[in-house]
Design a protein around this motif. Structure first.
Motif, PDB file in Angstrom:
ATOM      1  N   MET A  22       2.875   0.499  12.957  1.00  0.00           N
ATOM      2  CA  MET A  22       2.502   0.989  11.628  1.00  0.00           C
ATOM      3  C   MET A  22       3.224   2.279  11.286  1.00  0.00           C
ATOM      4  O   MET A  22       3.745   2.448  10.173  1.00  0.00           O
ATOM      5  CB  MET A  22       0.985   1.217  11.544  1.00  0.00           C
ATOM      6  N   TRP A  23       3.265   3.231  12.221  1.00  0.00           N
ATOM      7  CA  TRP A  23       3.802   4.559  11.933  1.00  0.00           C
ATOM      8  C   TRP A  23       5.288   4.692  12.236  1.00  0.00           C
ATOM      9  O   TRP A  23       5.846   5.776  12.115  1.00  0.00           O
ATOM     10  CB  TRP A  23       3.015   5.619  12.699  1.00  0.00           C
ATOM     11  N   SER A  24       5.927   3.573  12.594  1.00  0.00           N
ATOM     12  CA  SER A  24       7.368   3.626  12.876  1.00  0.00           C
ATOM     13  C   SER A  24       8.208   3.315  11.639  1.00  0.00           C
ATOM     14  O   SER A  24       9.438   3.348  11.697  1.00  0.00           O
ATOM     15  CB  SER A  24       7.724   2.649  14.002  1.00  0.00           C
ATOM     16  N   VAL A  25       7.549   2.995  10.529  1.00  0.00           N
ATOM     17  CA  VAL A  25       8.262   2.724   9.275  1.00  0.00           C
ATOM     18  C   VAL A  25       7.809   3.712   8.215  1.00  0.00           C
ATOM     19  O   VAL A  25       6.805   4.425   8.384  1.00  0.00           O
ATOM     20  CB  VAL A  25       8.027   1.274   8.797  1.00  0.00           C
ATOM     21  N   ARG A  26       8.502   3.746   7.086  1.00  0.00           N
ATOM     22  CA  ARG A  26       8.264   4.752   6.058  1.00  0.00           C
ATOM     23  C   ARG A  26       7.119   4.404   5.114  1.00  0.00           C
ATOM     24  O   ARG A  26       6.478   5.290   4.541  1.00  0.00           O
ATOM     25  CB  ARG A  26       9.544   4.946   5.247  1.00  0.00           C
ATOM     26  N   SER A  27       6.837   3.126   4.935  1.00  0.00           N
ATOM     27  CA  SER A  27       5.904   2.699   3.888  1.00  0.00           C
ATOM     28  C   SER A  27       4.504   3.315   3.982  1.00  0.00           C
ATOM     29  O   SER A  27       3.938   3.678   2.940  1.00  0.00           O
ATOM     30  CB  SER A  27       5.805   1.167   3.860  1.00  0.00           C
ATOM     31  N   PRO A  28       3.896   3.469   5.170  1.00  0.00           N
ATOM     32  CA  PRO A  28       2.559   4.091   5.192  1.00  0.00           C
ATOM     33  C   PRO A  28       2.550   5.512   4.650  1.00  0.00           C
ATOM     34  O   PRO A  28       1.617   5.901   3.930  1.00  0.00           O
ATOM     35  CB  PRO A  28       2.183   4.070   6.685  1.00  0.00           C
ATOM     36  N   TYR A  29       3.579   6.287   4.976  1.00  0.00           N
ATOM     37  CA  TYR A  29       3.650   7.664   4.505  1.00  0.00           C
ATOM     38  C   TYR A  29       3.800   7.711   2.986  1.00  0.00           C
ATOM     39  O   TYR A  29       3.177   8.545   2.312  1.00  0.00           O
ATOM     40  CB  TYR A  29       4.819   8.389   5.167  1.00  0.00           C
ATOM     41  N   ALA A  33       0.990   9.230   0.421  1.00  0.00           N
ATOM     42  CA  ALA A  33       1.380  10.317  -0.481  1.00  0.00           C
ATOM     43  C   ALA A  33       1.102   9.938  -1.934  1.00  0.00           C
ATOM     44  O   ALA A  33       0.565  10.742  -2.710  1.00  0.00           O
ATOM     45  CB  ALA A  33       2.855  10.643  -0.292  1.00  0.00           C
ATOM     46  N   VAL A  34       1.447   8.712  -2.309  1.00  0.00           N
ATOM     47  CA  VAL A  34       1.187   8.238  -3.676  1.00  0.00           C
ATOM     48  C   VAL A  34      -0.312   8.192  -3.943  1.00  0.00           C
ATOM     49  O   VAL A  34      -0.782   8.598  -5.021  1.00  0.00           O
ATOM     50  CB  VAL A  34       1.817   6.844  -3.894  1.00  0.00           C
ATOM     51  N   GLY A  35      -1.084   7.726  -2.965  1.00  0.00           N
ATOM     52  CA  GLY A  35      -2.528   7.658  -3.119  1.00  0.00           C
ATOM     53  C   GLY A  35      -3.158   9.028  -3.300  1.00  0.00           C
ATOM     54  O   GLY A  35      -4.050   9.216  -4.137  1.00  0.00           O
ATOM     55  N   ALA A  36      -2.692  10.001  -2.513  1.00  0.00           N
ATOM     56  CA  ALA A  36      -3.222  11.371  -2.628  1.00  0.00           C
ATOM     57  C   ALA A  36      -2.886  11.976  -3.987  1.00  0.00           C
ATOM     58  O   ALA A  36      -3.734  12.606  -4.634  1.00  0.00           O
ATOM     59  CB  ALA A  36      -2.664  12.235  -1.502  1.00  0.00           C
TER      60      ALA A  36
END
Length: 254
Positions: A22-29, A33-36
């Motif tokens: 999950m944290w090895s790609v950019r999409s979660p970040y 960020a968009v959600g915040a």
């Protein structure tokens, strides 16, 4: 041999693998960020409109709860991509090779996504309360117990929506199809049923996941059933989606 076979694997290993992926790609970040950012914008707007229109005094937590009905799709996309991206790149074959028990792959992914979504929902709730308080200017109340209840409920709602999303994503595999179904079920259908009105359609709407989740987050004020029943409805949707995804995953070649 016996030691080698049991070290570093099992369900704990599957969970660790899903967390790393999950944290090895950019999409979660990007999604977080968009959600915040969206939470800050919508809650500030909510508080401002409540003050300008001189609406009745309400709990300040109503702002992030209402905001989450839009912002939840940042969580939905974050979770959905963890499944559909593996099908798009065929890396799901490697995942199923490393963890041959297919239900374990889905369960591990659901657990990781639910945990991340739960924390995300809480953070969005805290952020929303902090941002909304100033523009409300006396048109909101802050009670620690009520605020804490709403923030925790936001976390639970996001977690269960995450489990629902994983199930739908495994069932459909493609991002476009999964997002279309999720958007229709979670957001579009409640809007249509509410807009059309009528006792039957409104009754159906009461048993949809977003409506039940709203009752959970707002404390079931004015709901046709208790808060615990709203939670049971939301949980039922999550479990049904999970079992559907599991069934499809077991029957398909990939």
């Amino acid at each position: 041999m016996h030691q080698l076979r049991h070290s570093g694997g099992g369900f704990a290993g599957a969970v660790a693998a899903e967390w790393t992926k999950m944290w090895s790609v950019r999409s979660p970040y990007v999604c977080l960020a968009v959600g915040a950012l969206a939470t800050a914008v919508f809650t500030f707007y909510y508080g401002s409109i409540a003050r300008i229109n001189d609406k009745p005094v309400q709990p300040v937590g109503n702002a992030p709860v209402t905001s989450l009905l839009l912002v939840q799709f940042a969580v939905v996309v974050l979770v959905m991509v963890t499944v559909t991206s593996e099908y798009a790149t065929s890396s799901v074959r490697a995942s199923l090779l490393w963890v041959p028990l297919r239900h374990r792959v889905q369960l591990a992914k659901s657990l990781v996504c639910a945990a991340v979504a739960f924390i995300t929902g809480i953070l969005f709730g805290v952020l929303g309360i902090a941002v909304a308080w100033a523009p409300f200017r006396g048109h909101a109340t802050f009670e620690m117990s009520k605020a804490l209840s709403q923030v925790l409920a936001m976390g639970v709602y996001c977690a269960l929506i995450a489990v629902l999303t994983v199930g739908v994503a495994f069932a459909l595999r493609a991002s476009a199809g999964a997002l279309a179904v999720l958007f229709t079920l979670v957001s579009a259908l409640p809007s249509v049923l509410t807009g059309l009105g009528g006792d039957v359609l409104l009754a159906v709407n009461d048993y949809l996941p977003q409506t039940a989740g709203t009752y959970v987050m707002q404390g079931a004020d004015g709901a046709p059933y208790p808060r615990v029943a709203a939670m049971a409805i939301l949980l039922s949707w999550a479990v049904a989606a999970h079992l559907t995804g599991r069934l499809v995953l077991r029957r398909r070649d990939v």
